[in-house]
Design a protein around this motif. Structure first.
Motif, short mmCIF file in Angstrom:
data_model
loop_
_atom_site.label_atom_id
_atom_site.label_comp_id
_atom_site.label_asym_id
_atom_site.label_seq_id
_atom_site.Cartn_x
_atom_site.Cartn_y
_atom_site.Cartn_z
N PHE A 192 43.61 42.70 37.42
CA PHE A 192 44.39 43.36 36.38
C PHE A 192 45.05 42.29 35.51
CE2 PHE A 192 43.74 46.59 39.50
CZ PHE A 192 43.60 47.75 38.77
N LEU A 193 45.26 42.65 34.26
CA LEU A 193 45.72 41.66 33.28
C LEU A 193 47.23 41.50 33.26
CD1 LEU A 193 45.00 39.89 30.74
CD2 LEU A 193 45.19 41.99 29.39
N THR A 194 47.94 42.60 33.21
CA THR A 194 49.36 42.51 32.86
C THR A 194 50.27 42.65 34.07
OG1 THR A 194 49.61 44.86 32.44
CG2 THR A 194 48.93 43.47 30.58
N ARG A 195 51.38 41.99 33.95
CA ARG A 195 52.40 42.08 34.99
C ARG A 195 52.95 43.51 35.09
NH1 ARG A 195 56.92 37.95 36.65
NH2 ARG A 195 55.14 36.59 36.27
N ASN A 196 53.07 44.18 33.95
CA ASN A 196 53.62 45.54 33.98
C ASN A 196 52.76 46.46 34.85
OD1 ASN A 196 55.86 45.04 32.41
ND2 ASN A 196 54.80 45.48 30.47
N MET A 197 51.48 46.31 34.72
CA MET A 197 50.56 47.12 35.51
C MET A 197 50.76 46.86 37.00
SD MET A 197 47.85 49.06 34.54
CE MET A 197 46.17 49.53 34.99
N ALA A 252 50.82 22.23 40.78
CA ALA A 252 51.52 23.48 41.08
C ALA A 252 50.53 24.50 41.60
CB ALA A 252 52.23 24.00 39.83
N ASP A 253 51.00 25.37 42.44
CA ASP A 253 50.10 26.37 43.03
C ASP A 253 50.88 27.67 43.20
OD1 ASP A 253 47.91 27.57 44.18
OD2 ASP A 253 47.88 26.32 45.99
N ARG A 254 50.15 28.76 43.28
CA ARG A 254 50.78 29.99 43.73
C ARG A 254 50.91 29.91 45.26
NH1 ARG A 254 49.69 31.51 39.05
NH2 ARG A 254 49.86 33.49 38.03
N PRO A 255 51.90 30.59 45.82
CA PRO A 255 51.95 30.63 47.29
C PRO A 255 50.63 31.21 47.83
CG PRO A 255 53.98 31.45 46.33
CD PRO A 255 53.02 31.29 45.20
N HIS A 256 50.19 30.68 48.98
CA HIS A 256 48.82 30.96 49.41
C HIS A 256 48.53 32.42 49.73
CE1 HIS A 256 48.56 26.78 49.12
NE2 HIS A 256 49.04 26.47 50.30
N GLU A 257 49.55 33.21 49.98
CA GLU A 257 49.29 34.62 50.30
C GLU A 257 48.69 35.36 49.10
OE1 GLU A 257 52.28 33.18 50.41
OE2 GLU A 257 53.81 34.38 49.40
N TRP A 258 48.72 34.73 47.91
CA TRP A 258 48.17 35.39 46.73
C TRP A 258 46.70 35.06 46.48
CZ3 TRP A 258 50.20 39.41 44.60
CH2 TRP A 258 51.56 39.66 44.84
N LEU A 259 46.13 34.24 47.35
CA LEU A 259 44.72 33.89 47.18
C LEU A 259 43.85 35.13 47.39
CD1 LEU A 259 43.01 31.41 46.58
CD2 LEU A 259 42.92 30.95 49.01
N HIS A 260 42.86 35.31 46.55
CA HIS A 260 41.92 36.44 46.61
C HIS A 260 42.64 37.77 46.48
CE1 HIS A 260 38.16 34.39 47.25
NE2 HIS A 260 38.78 33.56 48.06
N GLN A 261 43.75 37.79 45.80
CA GLN A 261 44.45 39.04 45.52
C GLN A 261 44.40 39.34 44.03
OE1 GLN A 261 45.29 41.03 48.13
NE2 GLN A 261 44.14 39.34 49.07
N PRO A 264 31.76 47.43 46.88
CA PRO A 264 30.62 47.26 47.80
C PRO A 264 30.83 46.10 48.78
CG PRO A 264 30.02 46.62 45.56
CD PRO A 264 31.39 47.21 45.48
N VAL A 265 31.76 45.21 48.47
CA VAL A 265 31.94 44.00 49.29
C VAL A 265 33.15 44.14 50.19
CG1 VAL A 265 32.25 41.51 49.23
CG2 VAL A 265 30.98 42.65 47.40
N LEU A 266 32.95 43.88 51.49
CA LEU A 266 34.05 44.02 52.44
C LEU A 266 34.60 42.66 52.88
CD1 LEU A 266 32.80 46.87 54.79
CD2 LEU A 266 34.34 47.01 52.84
N ASP A 267 34.16 41.63 52.24
CA ASP A 267 34.44 40.27 52.66
C ASP A 267 35.92 40.01 52.93
OD1 ASP A 267 34.05 37.62 53.13
OD2 ASP A 267 33.97 37.05 51.01
N ARG A 268 36.76 40.38 51.99
CA ARG A 268 38.20 40.11 52.10
C ARG A 268 38.97 41.36 51.75
NH1 ARG A 268 36.33 35.47 49.51
NH2 ARG A 268 36.69 33.57 50.70
N ILE A 269 40.15 41.51 52.31
CA ILE A 269 41.01 42.62 51.90
C ILE A 269 41.75 42.21 50.64
CG2 ILE A 269 43.05 43.98 52.47
CD1 ILE A 269 42.11 44.19 55.29
N ASN A 270 41.43 42.89 49.57
CA ASN A 270 42.11 42.66 48.30
C ASN A 270 43.18 43.73 48.15
OD1 ASN A 270 42.92 42.62 45.65
ND2 ASN A 270 41.06 43.67 44.96
#
Lengths: 579, 579
Positions: B290-295, A101-110, B312-318
């Motif tokens: 973040f830990l919780t779904r509510n947050m 099972a996986d999360r949909p890929h758009e959630w990677l590095h989020q 400091p890291v711009l590697d990916r858009i989080n």
């Protein structure tokens, strides 16, 4: 259509394509897959919390049944915990279907939990990796899923069998709402009618001509699953044509008075003149890996002029003896059947009842008998002190007829190979020699015991046992499992092999003594526990221990690593003298 | 030059580049690496047989020390057993240096033991993967090795820190012969002088202008390693400018009367009108997950008009809140220091002592106090029955000042987050929230305890504990470790979350009850064991249990999953009423 329908259908497709067994490790993301297989009436589903153990249990089941076993786990590092079993299955050519099972890929590095790069995670160690779409609503997506699952199950079984990975991204909701239908709709299976590889006539001509040109022909057999028909055919060829058939314990060619089985002893410390009497002109190899260095070294140092490797798969050139000249695409059984009948017919035409050239076979057999005697003498201990090797000999000699033997890496499989089995015992021998790790030997034996009614005996050392003790956790241990634990409180192989034994770091950094006995582990797991320290104790315990019963049993054989070492060094000294 | 000299030199290079700790799992192929680090006087080497546990122990040490920890293992599936820790380190941004012994690549697919595709094995989950040459004799090879090790150690530490893989193919001989020199020759370290990212003046102008345009500014903090200076600066900004600073237990922002810490309760079941009073105009985020779904749900459902993420890291858009408008390349501490001083100066220029806009902060703080009271009421149990949540509250309230707290996935970290800590306790909080697996939580805490003299307390559930029990095997368990095991005999989270609780498969296929207590596991490991079942027992045991001592201790807190469930459901019912 309910949103989870394609997942429910997938379970039906597993069933229709012949899968019967599923291993599940609990998870939330994987819940739709879990529910789908659990609610399918024809699938046997077993649950283990530790994915590493689950993977090896699946491997053990697949070895016994010959069918792919599906493995379901949740997303994230759970998937990596399957990898040790996956890589063993890949090199051992055992079919597994990994449904991750996986999360949909758009959630990677989020910054979402349990979200890693899952597609292709197993790299070169699966036969193929599929990544299903997260959205099932489009008809093309459903077509893709159905087609991929058909293809993946086929692929897992096609020779060389192996693991196939299907990554399954899933969106919420993971659970059906109350009253929602959860039964498989119609699914489409795609059958495959496979051709059998058949060599053309001129290839056979060439092979027969080459065969005829050689007096010293030898068949060397690597690891092979139990195969009575092949064993029978090899015996006929050996007997009729004076061809030594040389194997190891993992070749499943037990001692029948004909096969050469004490190879590790026989081929140790050969001087050149003896070696030359054993060197074949034509070497034929079949099977997977060879166990001992002596075997490999002999065939590398004394290469045959011609070396055929018989394998239905042409994917890669496997040249482990560094002497290969001809690859023959054929299953070993089909090849030897045809070879035998052609040779037999040729002999009939020539009116030649006996080609008389049994010298070469006799030389090998005499050497094999000497090796067996040397082992026998080495195993005589003056006192009642029990060594790992002696214990192995006792256990092997007393295995119930027609039972299954699992040999753990690293020393048990080697000791067992020195001892050997006899054909009358009809023992099926298994060992994780794909990549030869200690990491899943216990779990693999648990899987075997789950998949057969026969008694499954595991011979395992202490480091491999404790490493993999989660194989006994979180699922009932099958009552037909018998574990012989050779506990010398150390990674004993490091004391036995050359090199580390001479270093001051041997004990703290290689052997790593731990002081554990298995009593508490067995008690936690509901496994009957006994312990013995002498040959007398072992002998008296064995008959009852190996009886069928309602509970798995573990017999801890407590040995002294220094006594083990002394015995093995004495054996090696004898080998040097014998030379 | 001795053949192993480049390997011996590698150990010296590790030392010179600042590495102090090494984890070794025994193996023969890896022996040259093992001997090199063991014989280096400045490296602390620890041995664990199970590579999975070894990887997580290394992670725990690296978290505490902030330095890369080297991990050595042998070839084959051993390497895959490191992968769960590697992927956690990658997403948690913890530096590891993975030195995996390998066979020379020409042996791949030649039926040789422990030979798999090791180069690049960890895929996307290491920062880089090096593959050293098997032949060291050429000067260019030695140059490549030295340069690669320099680069790899740098890379592991550069932000974002993470694991780096060096694959080390090795030919025999693996051991020095008697009398052979085995000391490091001269090695060349390459220093790196790093620039600090500094925003140009016009970027600061733009940020300050944007800040000024907003009344409702909020700082949300994801997982952060303990950072007293940053905590202090956030408190100053919150107080001076009326900015709510919102976090969770893994943010290491304990309750100081100012920070908003009961977020999981506070943000549950918000109705729209209340939510709108809490919705920021400008959101500033820092930290990891973040830990919780509510947050997450709150900030996604009520997005800020402007959202800055400081990293400091711009590697990916989080963009985990799906509202990001501006990325600011800066370390959070440097950013807030500069912001504070600029705002302060601006206020001085404007002669404005107080900008009066503390309304927004007060609204959040009032909601936080109500949430704290609701939790307090939910934790009152009429009888002396102990729940996981109550036990967590007791433990957290009694932690020794200045100690280290490890929170295992999946429920313990959530219960602890509901309870919270106070700033006076000065507790450093850690949790494996990189990928949030249960697979190495125990081993990680063992690693932490090895690397600090402080008391390290682990709060862990039963599935995570038994899954990872090899963390207590084959190395002395550090005496400053205190384990609180919440044993409800099940994967309790499945009963708590929506979905599986309503399915008939809950118990056999999700919770998987196992009946284990930790008594025997603790006895095997030489860990002092106690058990309690009531709040009175827990309260009486706690003071002594948390004293320093000469042995690690485990306190098993035995709870009833149904009572746990009742308490949690009552809490959720109260939340719905409160709404």
């Amino acid at each position: 259509m309910p949103i989870l329908q394609p997942i429910v259908n997938m379970a039906e497709l597993l069933h229709q394509k012949g899968i019967t067994d599923v291993l599940v490790s609990p998870g939330s993301r994987s819940a739709p897959l879990t529910l789908a297989v659990v609610r399918h009436p024809a699938l046997r589903v077993r649950v283990m919390a530790d994915e590493r153990a689950a993977g090896f249990v699946a491997l053990g089941i697949a070895q016994q049944t010959g069918r792919p076993v599906a493995v379901i786990c949740t997303s994230g590092s759970a998937v990596y915990n399957l990898a040790p079993a996956v890589v063993e299955a890949f090199f051992q050519q055992i079919p597994l279907l990994l449904l991750t099972a996986d999360r949909p890929h758009e959630w990677l590095h989020q910054q979402d939990g349990q979200t890693i790069h899952q597609p292709g995670l197993f790299g070169h160690h699966v036969k193929r990796s599929y990544d299903l779409p997260a959205d099932y609503t489009h008809a093309d997506s459903r077509w893709f899923i159905e087609r991929s699952v058909n293809e993946a199950i086929d692929l897992a079984q096609f020779s060389p069998a192996g693991p196939v990975h299907i990554n399954v991204p899933l969106r919420e909701p993971f659970y059906p709402t109350a009253g929602e239908s959860f039964t498989a709709g119609p699914v489409r299976t795609i059958d495959t009618l496979r051709a059998e590889p058949g060599l053309p006539t001129d290839s056979w001509h060439r092979l027969l001509q080459e065969w005829d040109r050689h007096d010293r022909i030898l068949i060397a057999v690597g690891q092979l699953p139990p195969n009575p028909a092949l064993r029978h055919m090899l015996a006929k060829i050996s007997e009729e044509f004076g061809v030594p058939v040389v194997g190891e314990i993992i070749s499943n060619l037990a001692d029948n008075g004909l096969f050469i089985t004490h190879t590790d002893t026989l081929l140790a410390n050969l001087n050149e003149s003896v070696a030359e009497t054993l060197q074949p002109d034509l070497l034929i190899t079949i099977g997977n890996s060879f166990l001992t260095r002596n075997m490999k070294t002999f065939f590398r140092r004394y290469p045959a002029r011609h070396h055929w490797h018989i394998d239905p798969v042409l994917d890669r050139i496997n040249d482990s003896f560094q002497s290969l000249t001809t690859r023959v695409q054929a299953s070993p059984l089909a090849f030897f059947e045809k070879l035998f009948s052609d040779l037999d017919y040729q002999r009939f035409l020539q009116g030649d009842d006996d080609d008389g050239s049994t010298m070469f076979l006799q030389t090998w057999q005499a050497a094999d008998r000497r090796a067996a005697q040397l082992v026998f003498r080495s195993l005589r201990q003056p006192e009642d002190r029990l060594t790992d090797w002696q214990a192995t000999q006792h256990v092997l000699a007393n295995l119930p007829e027609g039972s299954v033997l699992h040999l753990a890496n690293s020393m048990p499989v080697r000791y067992a190979n020195l001892c050997g089995l006899s054909e009358q015992q009809q023992i099926d021998v298994w060992a994780n020699r794909g990549v030869s790790g200690i990491d899943g030997c216990l779990s693999t034996a648990v899987g075997a015991a789950l998949a057969t009614d026969k008694l499954v005996t595991l011979l395992i050392g202490d480091v491999a046992f404790f490493y993999d003790r989660n194989g006994l956790w979180s699922a009932p241990v099958p009552p037909n499992l018998r574990i012989f634990l050779l506990n010398n409180d150390a990674g004993h192989i490091f004391r036995i092999i050359d090199g580390p034994g001479q270093q001051p770091e041997l004990e703290p950094y290689f052997e790593t003594p731990h002081g554990y006995t298995a009593r508490r582990t067995a008690e936690d797991a509901g496994v009957t526990y006994q312990i013995c320290r002498t040959a007398t104790e072992l002998t008296s315990l064995l008959p009852d221990f190996l009886q069928p019963g309602t509970q798995a049993k573990l017999l801890e054989i407590s040995t002294d690593k220094l006594v083990n070492q002394q015995q093995f060094e004495a054996y090696r000294a004898t080998l040097r003298q014998a030379d």
